[in-house]
Every structure is written in structure tokens, then in C-alpha cells.
Design an enzyme around this catalytic site. Structure first.
Site, short mmCIF file in Angstrom:
data_model
loop_
_atom_site.label_atom_id
_atom_site.label_comp_id
_atom_site.label_asym_id
_atom_site.label_seq_id
_atom_site.Cartn_x
_atom_site.Cartn_y
_atom_site.Cartn_z
N GLU A 16 22.08 35.05 13.84
CA GLU A 16 22.17 33.61 13.57
C GLU A 16 23.56 33.30 13.03
OE1 GLU A 16 18.78 31.60 11.74
OE2 GLU A 16 20.19 30.76 10.27
N THR A 47 22.61 27.24 13.87
CA THR A 47 21.87 26.27 13.05
C THR A 47 22.35 24.84 13.32
OG1 THR A 47 23.39 26.47 11.20
CG2 THR A 47 21.52 27.97 11.21
N TYR A 48 21.54 23.92 12.82
CA TYR A 48 21.77 22.48 13.03
C TYR A 48 21.81 21.85 11.66
CZ TYR A 48 20.61 17.95 15.29
OH TYR A 48 20.58 16.66 15.76
N HIS A 76 19.12 25.60 17.30
CA HIS A 76 18.22 25.02 16.30
C HIS A 76 18.30 23.50 16.47
CE1 HIS A 76 18.45 28.61 13.27
NE2 HIS A 76 18.67 29.04 14.51
N ASP A 108 15.84 20.73 6.92
CA ASP A 108 15.98 20.62 5.47
C ASP A 108 16.23 19.16 5.14
OD1 ASP A 108 15.69 23.29 4.66
OD2 ASP A 108 17.74 23.73 5.32
N TYR A 144 6.71 31.29 7.90
CA TYR A 144 7.02 31.56 6.49
C TYR A 144 6.09 32.63 5.94
CZ TYR A 144 9.64 27.34 7.27
OH TYR A 144 10.53 26.43 7.79
N HIS A 148 5.66 28.26 3.30
CA HIS A 148 6.72 27.26 3.12
C HIS A 148 6.64 26.73 1.68
CE1 HIS A 148 8.51 23.15 3.50
NE2 HIS A 148 9.42 23.85 4.16
N LYS A 164 1.91 24.45 15.52
CA LYS A 164 3.14 24.68 16.29
C LYS A 164 2.83 25.47 17.56
CE LYS A 164 5.65 25.08 11.91
NZ LYS A 164 6.74 25.68 11.15
N GLN A 175 11.30 32.89 8.11
CA GLN A 175 12.15 32.67 6.94
C GLN A 175 12.62 34.03 6.43
OE1 GLN A 175 14.24 31.19 5.20
NE2 GLN A 175 13.00 29.45 4.54
P1 FAD Z 1 7.18 21.82 9.55
O1 FAD Z 1 6.54 22.71 10.54
O2 FAD Z 1 7.15 20.37 9.80
O3 FAD Z 1 6.54 22.15 8.13
C1 FAD Z 1 7.06 21.56 6.94
C2 FAD Z 1 5.96 21.52 5.89
O4 FAD Z 1 4.92 20.64 6.28
C3 FAD Z 1 5.27 22.85 5.64
O5 FAD Z 1 4.90 22.89 4.28
C4 FAD Z 1 4.03 22.81 6.52
O6 FAD Z 1 2.99 23.62 6.00
C5 FAD Z 1 3.70 21.33 6.49
N1 FAD Z 1 3.16 20.80 7.74
C6 FAD Z 1 3.51 21.13 9.00
N2 FAD Z 1 2.86 20.36 9.89
C7 FAD Z 1 2.08 19.52 9.16
C8 FAD Z 1 1.20 18.47 9.49
N3 FAD Z 1 0.96 18.13 10.77
N4 FAD Z 1 0.58 17.81 8.48
C9 FAD Z 1 0.81 18.11 7.18
N5 FAD Z 1 1.65 19.11 6.82
C10 FAD Z 1 2.27 19.79 7.80
N6 FAD Z 1 16.86 23.68 8.58
C11 FAD Z 1 17.87 22.92 9.07
O7 FAD Z 1 18.07 21.79 8.60
N7 FAD Z 1 18.67 23.38 10.10
C12 FAD Z 1 18.47 24.61 10.66
O8 FAD Z 1 19.18 24.99 11.57
C13 FAD Z 1 17.42 25.43 10.17
N8 FAD Z 1 17.15 26.64 10.71
C14 FAD Z 1 16.08 27.38 10.27
C15 FAD Z 1 15.77 28.61 10.88
C16 FAD Z 1 14.68 29.36 10.47
C17 FAD Z 1 14.37 30.68 11.14
C18 FAD Z 1 13.86 28.89 9.39
C19 FAD Z 1 12.68 29.70 8.92
C20 FAD Z 1 14.16 27.68 8.78
C21 FAD Z 1 15.25 26.91 9.21
N9 FAD Z 1 15.57 25.68 8.62
C22 FAD Z 1 16.62 24.92 9.10
C23 FAD Z 1 14.83 25.21 7.45
C24 FAD Z 1 13.61 24.34 7.84
O9 FAD Z 1 14.05 23.17 8.48
C25 FAD Z 1 12.88 24.02 6.53
O10 FAD Z 1 12.26 25.19 6.04
C26 FAD Z 1 11.93 22.85 6.58
O11 FAD Z 1 11.62 22.52 5.23
C27 FAD Z 1 10.62 23.12 7.31
O12 FAD Z 1 10.80 23.23 8.67
P2 FAD Z 1 9.55 23.51 9.66
O13 FAD Z 1 10.08 23.43 11.03
O14 FAD Z 1 8.83 24.72 9.25
O15 FAD Z 1 8.70 22.20 9.32
#
Ligand code: FAD
Length: 290
Positions: A16, A47-48, A76, A108, A144, A148, A164, A175
């Protein structure tokens, strides 16, 4: 080859990188990419930026990886600040650049934000939309092993992961995780609930005390006793910390190879030398890629 198929086919190696700030030159990262190709990574992800900052640069880097033809590019992409129209436009740019895989994320949230301020609040909604736009893109999801940080419970986070999978993710990248036993418990639980995607484990090399504390604390990840010991022993000796940290990371990779993983995804922090040393210290090359 599509990344979901690739990850099902044996242990993968991926890296990455992150885009430099808009006012910084791109060349150092392009040079790092050149040297990372020597490891024959199966894919390299970029990353984005939070809030969509620097998005042009992410595209440029993915395009460079794709053009070089020596590894697949994984872009990403996040929901933060993105509308349906904007997403469609940006993904068109990625498609035109030859990028066929997207790691679809919520993103994030910038400090003080309650939600994404975009058209989607969760990654699964973004995945459904991407599928609607372009069935040809392979979609990855974040997972995670220690849940998360904002999820109310482990169970709820695994349910979100299953959403997902149902929304079209074909693989997952985890993560950062320093706790293989915790990962084993997570994956066993997720598999029992029907999660069947291949997972590349996210490995953040241990290089500095501050970096380690920042990343683990901000993501709610645990620090095992052996890692606390390194912090305690070498906090005021950065070079020795780094050496012990690299050895720790290499042993961690070896330990993860015994678990239900499909690949090692190394967060390079855009540093070729550290990534190379960690891989050389591990038995990954010999055992997994012989
Ligand atoms: P989601 O899947 O939307 O989950 C977020 C939270 O909401 C979790 O607590 C989940 O349990 C909950 N949730 C999910 N779906 C629902 C639903 N339908 N109803 C209620 N709750 C729900 N961030 C960046 O900004 N740029 C990047 O490039 C980046 N790269 C990453 C790469 C990896 C490998 C990882 C692990 C993380 C990365 N992140 C990045 C961080 C990520 O964006 C954050 O961890 C963010 O807070 C959660 O992303 P997610 O896609 O898991 O979100």
C-alpha cells in the site's frame, strides 16, 4: 486477472502506498514504485485522502501502476464528500486509466464531521452503486480483526462485513493487526456467520514508537506484550527501536502465514527500504512464494 480470483489462488503479496501532497513532487513515489515491482507484488494499492483531498494524485498513481504493467493497481475510494454523480465521474477516470479494482470504503471522517456529507454513509451502499455503474470492476472491502473502532460490538461489525459481501465485495483487506490470536478468533467467528471472502492481512511495519502508538490508538488496535516490551526498552533509542520493530514485524508475518489469510498486505509508508528489510527478515519469500 481479477483480484478476487487472484486472492483465491494462493498466498499473495501486496503493498500500500499513499499519494504525496499536491505541492510535493510525484517522482520520489514513482521511484519507490519502481523498486517495489522487484518484489513481484500481486497488486499495489493507493489510498484516497480524507474528504477527497488529493484525489487527482490517487488516480495518477494508480494509472502509473497500471501503465507499468508489472502489478495490478487497486484504487481506494471513499464515500466522504462524494455524490453519486461525482463517484460516476471519478470511476470513469479510473476505468480510462486501466484500473479494474476498487477498495470501497466509508472513509475516515474529517475532525468534527458527523457523517460523510456525501450520498452514501456506508461502504456497502457505495459497493452497490459501483456494481450498478460498472459490473466489470472488482470490489474489495475493509475488515477489522479487532472490530471497527466505532462499531457497537464485534457481532455488529461482522454483520456489517456480511453486508459488504452481499453488496458485491469479492475480497477483503484488513485493518493493521498485531494480534494473530485475535485475528484467528475473528475469522473463525466471521466464517461461522457465512463470511467467505479471501482476506489479505494488513501489516503495518513497527518502525517508530510515535507512529505505532498513533496508528494503534486511533484505530482501537491492541498492542501485545512483546510489542509493549519493545516500546519500554527502546523508546529513547529510535534506531534500536526500528531494528527490534522490523524483527517483530517479520515474525508477525511468519505467524500470520499459519492463519486463514490469502495474502500479506504491507503498508509501505512509501518507504521501499523498510518494506524490503521486513520481507527479507520474514520467511515469506521462501515459504509462501517458493
Ligand atoms: P463501513 O463499512 O461503512 O463501516 C463503518 C462503521 O459503520 C463500522 O463501525 C461498521 O460496523 C458500521 N456499519 C457498516 N455498515 C453499516 C450499516 N449499514 N448500518 C449501520 N452501521 C454500519 N480511509 C480513507 O479515508 N482513505 C483510505 O484510503 C483508506 N484506506 C483503508 C484501507 C484499509 C485496508 C482499511 C482497513 C481502512 C482504510 N481506511 C481508509 C479507513 C476507513 O475508511 C475507516 O476505517 C472508516 O472509518 C470505515 O470504513 P469502512 O469502509 O469499513 O466503513
Amino acid at each position: 486477472m481479477a483480484l478476487d480470483t487472484l486472492l483465491k489462488g494462493g498466498m499473495s503479496l501486496s503493498f500500500e502506498v499513499f499519494p504525496p501532497k499536491e505541492d510535493r513532487p510525484l517522482e520520489p513515489l514513482l521511484a519507490t514504485l519502481e523498486s517495489l515491482y522487484a518484489f513481484e507484488p500481486d497488486f499495489i494499492s493507493c489510498t484516497y485522502g480524507a474528504g477527497g483531498t488529493n484525489k487527482g494524485r490517487s488516480l495518477e498513481i494508480c494509472e502509473a501502476i497500471s501503465r507499468a504493467g508489472r502489478s495490478y493497481a487497486l484504487a481506494h475510494f471513499t464515500c466522504v464528500g462524494n455524490t453519486r454523480e461525482g463517484i460516476a465521474r471519478e470511476l470513469e477516470g479510473y476505468r480510462a486509466a486501466g484500473v479494474k479494482s476498487v477498495l470501497a470504503l466509508r472513509g475516515d471522517l474529517p475532525a468534527g464531521w458527523e457523517g460523510t456529507r456525501g450520498d452514501f454513509e456506508h461502504s456497502s451502499q457505495l459497493m452497490e452503486y459501483i456494481r450498478e455503474l460498472d459490473g466489470g470492476l472488482t470490489i474489495g472491502a475493509a475488515c477489522y480483526p479487532e472490530k471497527h473502532i466505532a462499531a457497537p460490538s464485534f457481532e455488529a461489525d461482522i454483520d456489517a462485513l456480511l453486508l459488504k459481501q452481499r453488496a458485491g465485495a469479492g475480497f477483503a483487506i484488513s485493518q493493521l493487526c498485531y494480534d494473530p490470536e485475535g485475528y484467528a478468533r475473528f475469522i473463525e467467528k466471521a466464517r461461522k456467520k457465512g463470511f467467505n471472502l479471501p482476506v489479505a492481512i494488513g501489516i503495518m511495519p513497527v518502525l517508530s514508537r510515535d507512529g505505532l502508538l498513533r496508528m494503534t490508538l486511533s484505530n482501537g488496535c491492541s498492542i501485545p506484550a512483546a510489542l509493549s516490551e519493545i516500546i519500554g526498552k527502546y523508546s529513547d533509542r529510535p534506531e534500536e527501536f526500528k531494528r527490534a520493530g522490523k524483527e517483530y514485524t517479520a515474525a508477525l508475518i511468519d505467524r500470520f502465514l499459519k492463519e486463514d489469510i490469502a495474502g500479506i498486505h504491507l503498508y509501505t509508508l512509501n518507504n521501499r527500504t523498510d518494506a524490503a528489510e521486513v520481507l527479507a527478515l520474514s520467511s515469506f519469500e521462501r515459504r509462501a512464494r517458493a
